[in-house]
Design a protein around this motif. Structure first.
Motif, PDB file in Angstrom:
ATOM      1  N   THR A  23       0.824  -1.213   0.000  1.00 29.14           N
ATOM      2  CA  THR A  23       0.000   0.000   0.000  1.00 29.14           C
ATOM      3  C   THR A  23       0.855   1.259   0.000  1.00 29.14           C
ATOM      4  O   THR A  23       0.572   2.231  -0.716  1.00 29.14           O
ATOM      5  CB  THR A  23      -0.926   0.006   1.222  1.00 29.14           C
ATOM      6  OG1 THR A  23      -1.762  -1.157   1.197  1.00 29.14           O
ATOM      7  CG2 THR A  23      -1.815   1.243   1.231  1.00 29.14           C
TER       8      THR A  23
ATOM      9  N   PHE B 197       1.035   4.003  -3.035  1.00 29.36           N
ATOM     10  CA  PHE B 197       0.736   5.405  -2.738  1.00 29.36           C
ATOM     11  C   PHE B 197       1.872   6.322  -3.184  1.00 29.36           C
ATOM     12  O   PHE B 197       1.648   7.325  -3.875  1.00 29.36           O
ATOM     13  CB  PHE B 197       0.477   5.570  -1.242  1.00 29.36           C
ATOM     14  CG  PHE B 197       0.343   7.001  -0.797  1.00 29.36           C
ATOM     15  CD1 PHE B 197      -0.805   7.725  -1.076  1.00 29.36           C
ATOM     16  CD2 PHE B 197       1.377   7.624  -0.100  1.00 29.36           C
ATOM     17  CE1 PHE B 197      -0.925   9.055  -0.673  1.00 29.36           C
ATOM     18  CE2 PHE B 197       1.265   8.940   0.306  1.00 29.36           C
ATOM     19  CZ  PHE B 197       0.111   9.659   0.022  1.00 29.36           C
TER      20      PHE B 197
ATOM     21  N   TRP C  66      -4.349   6.202  -7.255  1.00 30.38           N
ATOM     22  CA  TRP C  66      -3.548   7.278  -6.681  1.00 30.38           C
ATOM     23  C   TRP C  66      -3.020   8.207  -7.778  1.00 30.38           C
ATOM     24  O   TRP C  66      -2.999   9.430  -7.606  1.00 30.38           O
ATOM     25  CB  TRP C  66      -2.360   6.704  -5.896  1.00 30.38           C
ATOM     26  CG  TRP C  66      -2.735   5.874  -4.727  1.00 30.38           C
ATOM     27  CD1 TRP C  66      -2.478   4.551  -4.536  1.00 30.38           C
ATOM     28  CD2 TRP C  66      -3.438   6.312  -3.552  1.00 30.38           C
ATOM     29  NE1 TRP C  66      -2.975   4.126  -3.332  1.00 30.38           N
ATOM     30  CE2 TRP C  66      -3.564   5.181  -2.697  1.00 30.38           C
ATOM     31  CE3 TRP C  66      -3.968   7.529  -3.145  1.00 30.38           C
ATOM     32  CZ2 TRP C  66      -4.210   5.250  -1.468  1.00 30.38           C
ATOM     33  CZ3 TRP C  66      -4.604   7.602  -1.911  1.00 30.38           C
ATOM     34  CH2 TRP C  66      -4.720   6.468  -1.097  1.00 30.38           C
TER      35      TRP C  66
ATOM     36  N   PHE D  74      -5.212   8.131   1.855  1.00 29.19           N
ATOM     37  CA  PHE D  74      -4.226   7.162   2.316  1.00 29.19           C
ATOM     38  C   PHE D  74      -4.512   6.722   3.741  1.00 29.19           C
ATOM     39  O   PHE D  74      -4.193   5.591   4.122  1.00 29.19           O
ATOM     40  CB  PHE D  74      -2.832   7.773   2.223  1.00 29.19           C
ATOM     41  CG  PHE D  74      -1.730   6.849   2.643  1.00 29.19           C
ATOM     42  CD1 PHE D  74      -1.465   5.695   1.929  1.00 29.19           C
ATOM     43  CD2 PHE D  74      -0.954   7.133   3.758  1.00 29.19           C
ATOM     44  CE1 PHE D  74      -0.445   4.836   2.305  1.00 29.19           C
ATOM     45  CE2 PHE D  74       0.060   6.289   4.150  1.00 29.19           C
ATOM     46  CZ  PHE D  74       0.320   5.135   3.419  1.00 29.19           C
TER      47      PHE D  74
END
Length: 329
Positions: free
Chosen positions: A114, A118, A210, A257
């Motif tokens: 993750t 991001f 993202w 996030f």
């Protein structure tokens, strides 16, 4: 300080509501969850004695001869002591031990994946937004297509191509079964090798969202007066992009996030199932299949605390980055 106090009270109230729901839901299930769990325990050859029944009654809030209010406070007392009951799926291990044994696998795998998605998505989105209208901008749809592909389908494609056809990665598992888990180079290298393909699945399926979000915010930020002023002063393009445009454009992505970071604990159930990865998602699916209510309650509680905690931390960081939120909040 008033802003931070309101935020803290809000999250404490949300935590209390989640804990209360965790107490109420088993009582709304048809039949007696304790009897179901003990029946499964007998089928597995386990010993059913009054102490086991009592532990499930205290955990699920059923029976015990007291009122619902007294059972509720007993449940809160057990939570305060870290007593989440006994798992039927991994009898006679306590739920807390079962969760901790699987939690760090998910935190490492999904957390790193993750974070990478991001950082890569935001960095690429800032660059694409800064150079909008160029050939880089034309590549955005190809990345967002991956975000629309279901997790399990992308995971199966990667397994068929990179594992079955090319043999670059193992098909399943979190590490080589001939090794004993421990903090040694051989085991850690095996865990990294087995976790690369599941992590790649998460990164590929997440990076497009993202990237697109950051790109759109960059385009909007570039029309603001402070960016135009910075350009008029003759500042370097890279400084204007990073210090002025990207710094403000990234704020909505930071808030998003926070949600993703909280759900790291929940893991990616489908991805873990495809790769037979020993994370919290696979353990939750096992608990559902075995009607292991104690383990389900424990996992849901840990997920709730993780989501609320991550959002609280990011709310505080958001207020430090953008002081305007303290006034409006």
């Amino acid at each position: 300080m008033a802003y931070y106090g309101r935020k803290l009270l809000f999250y404490l109230a949300a935590l209390w509501a989640a804990v209360t729901l965790n107490f109420i839901i088993p009582r709304l299930m048809p039949g007696n969850p304790v009897d179901i769990l003990l029946a499964k325990l007998q089928q597995r050859g386990g010993s059913v004695d009054p102490s086991v029944r009592r532990s499930y009654e205290l955990l699920l809030g059923t029976g015990g001869g007291g009122s619902a209010v007294s059972e509720y406070f007993a449940y809160l007392g057990n939570l305060a002591r870290g007593d989440l009951g006994i798992s039927v799926s991994v009898f006679p291990s306590p739920v807390s031990e079962v969760i901790m044994a699987s939690l760090w696998w998910t935190v490492v795998l999904v957390g790193i994946a993750t974070l990478l998605s991001f950082l890569l998505g935001v960095a690429l989105g800032a660059l694409v937004g800064w150079r909008r209208g160029t050939w880089l901008d034309n590549l955005v749809p190809s990345t967002t297509v991956l975000a629309a592909v279901p997790y399990f389908w992308l995971a199966l494609l990667l397994v068929a191509l990179l594992s079955s056809a090319l043999g670059w990665f193992p098909l399943l598992g979190g590490y080589d079964v001939v090794l004993s888990p421990g903090w040694n180079a051989e085991f850690l290298s095996s865990a990294i090798y087995h976790g690369t393909l599941p992590a790649l699945t998460i990164v590929l399926s997440s990076i497009g969202g993202w990237l697109l979000g950051m790109r759109n915010m960059m385009v909007s930020a570039m029309s603001e007066d402070y960016v135009l002023t910075a350009r008029a002063k003759g500042l370097r393009g890279s400084r204007v992009m990073i210090r002025y445009a990207a710094r403000n454009a990234v704020l909505p992505s930071v808030a998003g996030f926070a949600i993703s970071l909280g759900f790291v604990v929940a893991g990616s159930i489908v991805t873990e199932q495809v790769f037979s990865y020993p994370g919290i998602g696979s353990r939750l699916l096992q608990a559902v299949q075995n009607n292991d209510y104690a383990l389900m309650q424990g996992i849901f509680l840990v997920i709730t605390i993780a989501v609320l905690g991550a959002n609280l931390v990011v709310d505080v960081m958001y207020a430090l980055i953008d002081p305007r939120t303290r006034v409006s909040g």
